[in-house]
Design an enzyme around this catalytic site. Sequence first.
Site, mmCIF file in Angstrom:
data_model
loop_
_atom_site.group_PDB
_atom_site.id
_atom_site.type_symbol
_atom_site.label_atom_id
_atom_site.label_comp_id
_atom_site.label_asym_id
_atom_site.label_seq_id
_atom_site.Cartn_x
_atom_site.Cartn_y
_atom_site.Cartn_z
ATOM 1 N N ASP A 194 -10.433 -9.771 -32.092
ATOM 2 C CA ASP A 194 -9.861 -10.541 -30.973
ATOM 3 C C ASP A 194 -10.516 -11.913 -30.884
ATOM 4 O O ASP A 194 -9.836 -12.938 -30.733
ATOM 5 C CB ASP A 194 -10.058 -9.799 -29.645
ATOM 6 C CG ASP A 194 -9.089 -8.637 -29.487
ATOM 7 O OD1 ASP A 194 -8.258 -8.439 -30.399
ATOM 8 O OD2 ASP A 194 -9.166 -7.931 -28.466
ATOM 9 N N THR A 234 -4.155 -9.381 -23.973
ATOM 10 C CA THR A 234 -3.164 -8.309 -24.066
ATOM 11 C C THR A 234 -3.068 -7.507 -22.766
ATOM 12 O O THR A 234 -1.991 -7.050 -22.400
ATOM 13 C CB THR A 234 -3.506 -7.357 -25.227
ATOM 14 O OG1 THR A 234 -4.864 -6.925 -25.097
ATOM 15 C CG2 THR A 234 -3.347 -8.053 -26.562
ATOM 16 N N THR A 235 -4.188 -7.347 -22.082
ATOM 17 C CA THR A 235 -4.168 -6.635 -20.793
ATOM 18 C C THR A 235 -3.640 -7.556 -19.701
ATOM 19 O O THR A 235 -2.807 -7.149 -18.885
ATOM 20 C CB THR A 235 -5.583 -6.140 -20.421
ATOM 21 O OG1 THR A 235 -6.099 -5.359 -21.498
ATOM 22 C CG2 THR A 235 -5.565 -5.316 -19.164
ATOM 23 N N ASP A 270 -9.059 -2.250 -25.149
ATOM 24 C CA ASP A 270 -8.118 -3.261 -25.633
ATOM 25 C C ASP A 270 -6.701 -2.861 -25.228
ATOM 26 O O ASP A 270 -6.215 -1.799 -25.620
ATOM 27 C CB ASP A 270 -8.228 -3.383 -27.161
ATOM 28 C CG ASP A 270 -7.274 -4.408 -27.724
ATOM 29 O OD1 ASP A 270 -7.322 -5.556 -27.265
ATOM 30 O OD2 ASP A 270 -6.473 -4.063 -28.613
#
Length: 538
Positions: free
Chosen positions: A398, A94-95, A61
């Site tokens: 998530d 998020t990445t 994550d």
Amino acid sequence: MVNTWLLKDEATEEKGDRARMASFVGAMAIADLVKTTLGPKGMDKILQSTGRGHNVTVTNDGATILKSLHIDNPAAKVLVDISKVQDDEVGDGTTSVVVLAGELLREAEKLVNLKIHPMTIIAGYRMAAECARNALLQKAKDNKQDPDRFRSDLMKIAMTTLSSKILYQDKEHFAKLAVDAVLRLKGNTNLESIQIIKKAGGSLKDSFLDEGLNIWLDDSLLRFILDKKIGIGQPKRIENAKILVANTAMDTDKVKIYGARVRVDSMAKVAEIEGAEKEKMREKVQKIINHGINCFVNRQLIYNFPEELFADAGVLAIEHADFDGIERLALVTGGDIASTFDNPESVKLGHCKLIEEIMIGEDKLIHFSGVEMGQACTIILRGSSSHVLDEAERSLHDALCVLSQTVNDSRVLLGGGWPEMVMSKEVDELARKTPGKKSHAIEAFSHALQAIPTIIAENAGLDSAELISQLRAEHHKDTTNAGIDVISGGVGDMENLGISEAFKVKQAVLLSATEATEMILRVDQIITCAPRRREDRM
């Protein structure tokens, strides 16, 4: 202009190209750090703390990785911040947001080396971002009016989100858990009423949603689980429970004033002091019982004497419930958290149909059935170790975040690199129509967008150059659903493969990455303050 003599001795500064390059290098290093975790075949990172116990976290994550790092470069901190905001706002991507910002800066560095002014690059990037967003808006689909198709969309989004997580092998099972839990919220984005309890043992597939039998059944089957045990001598089963949730000290039968000394001239006086303390506690317990309750849940410890008094009165007393636990319990049972008990009429009690003790694995938990808030449910996660359970919880959280946002903004896009190629094509066409140096920046934005499917392919061990050229050819046809199918290792139809993503996630990635890039591009000087010195206190 700041002259060096204005700054303290140990302060440093970097100016112009040197400052800009330091910013670019730091931000690109952060993007390179997390880009191997992108996509269904992305790798995990092991994070080991230097504190006591050397705690180990295994995760892919992006937000978890970045917020665990202690970073000195100021531009890198900007990317860490946008990753955190992306996690808080929509839960996923998020990445992607960090990787896209890194690629935009990589392209901007080439343009700066060609002597194109940063403000020209920013203007081009703004035009490209608006064009890309409009391309997404035109392609987004909304099936909210058709409940069956909308549920199918939610299942596809959940499975796509979980495809890059530890839950990949059982993604259908967990996608169903997440969709069932989120649909109970009826459009509410507050995930507090969805509780996740982790219990080591069994396999991930043994995880389940404790919600009664089905969503449409009677309210008497709506459930909540508290991770505590019922004490010795307490009633093990209570029907039509009236619950008082409190955060109060139940240990005042001991003298707690540190350093206090009581001088007495006989043991009889000691007995009198103890008797007075017990009487004080007895009065407090009686005030609580006078609320007409049969269940008392306290955030703090309940000592033996008050616990004995509650048991004698037939009241179930649950101590040391963690703060998240009692906040959620108060929310779902419809009660308030009380700390004073002089006015029973001003305290709002919680209610449920049945309280009983259940077993999950080797552990006993307290089960509240028929709670007031119909949206409440509990997801029980099972797994082989605490590391697996922690990563499973992050992955499921998530998915829950993305789904809860999609229920409100129900627009859906295809996944697998399809949105990036759609945006890249539109931005490329805009670059051809735009005169002047801005066209170089717009074209660079198009190249940066193509980096996302390129990295997904590379992480899957595929020939990215071949795949991206095939994708570009497919996307120059009038209508196409082509994206990267990492399972077969080629270009596939995303509609048929059921790979979908939430529009809100993609839009947030695009806009956040562009704004962060713009902020870093504007930098032309970095001033590092001198460290504060501890003054001698002699």
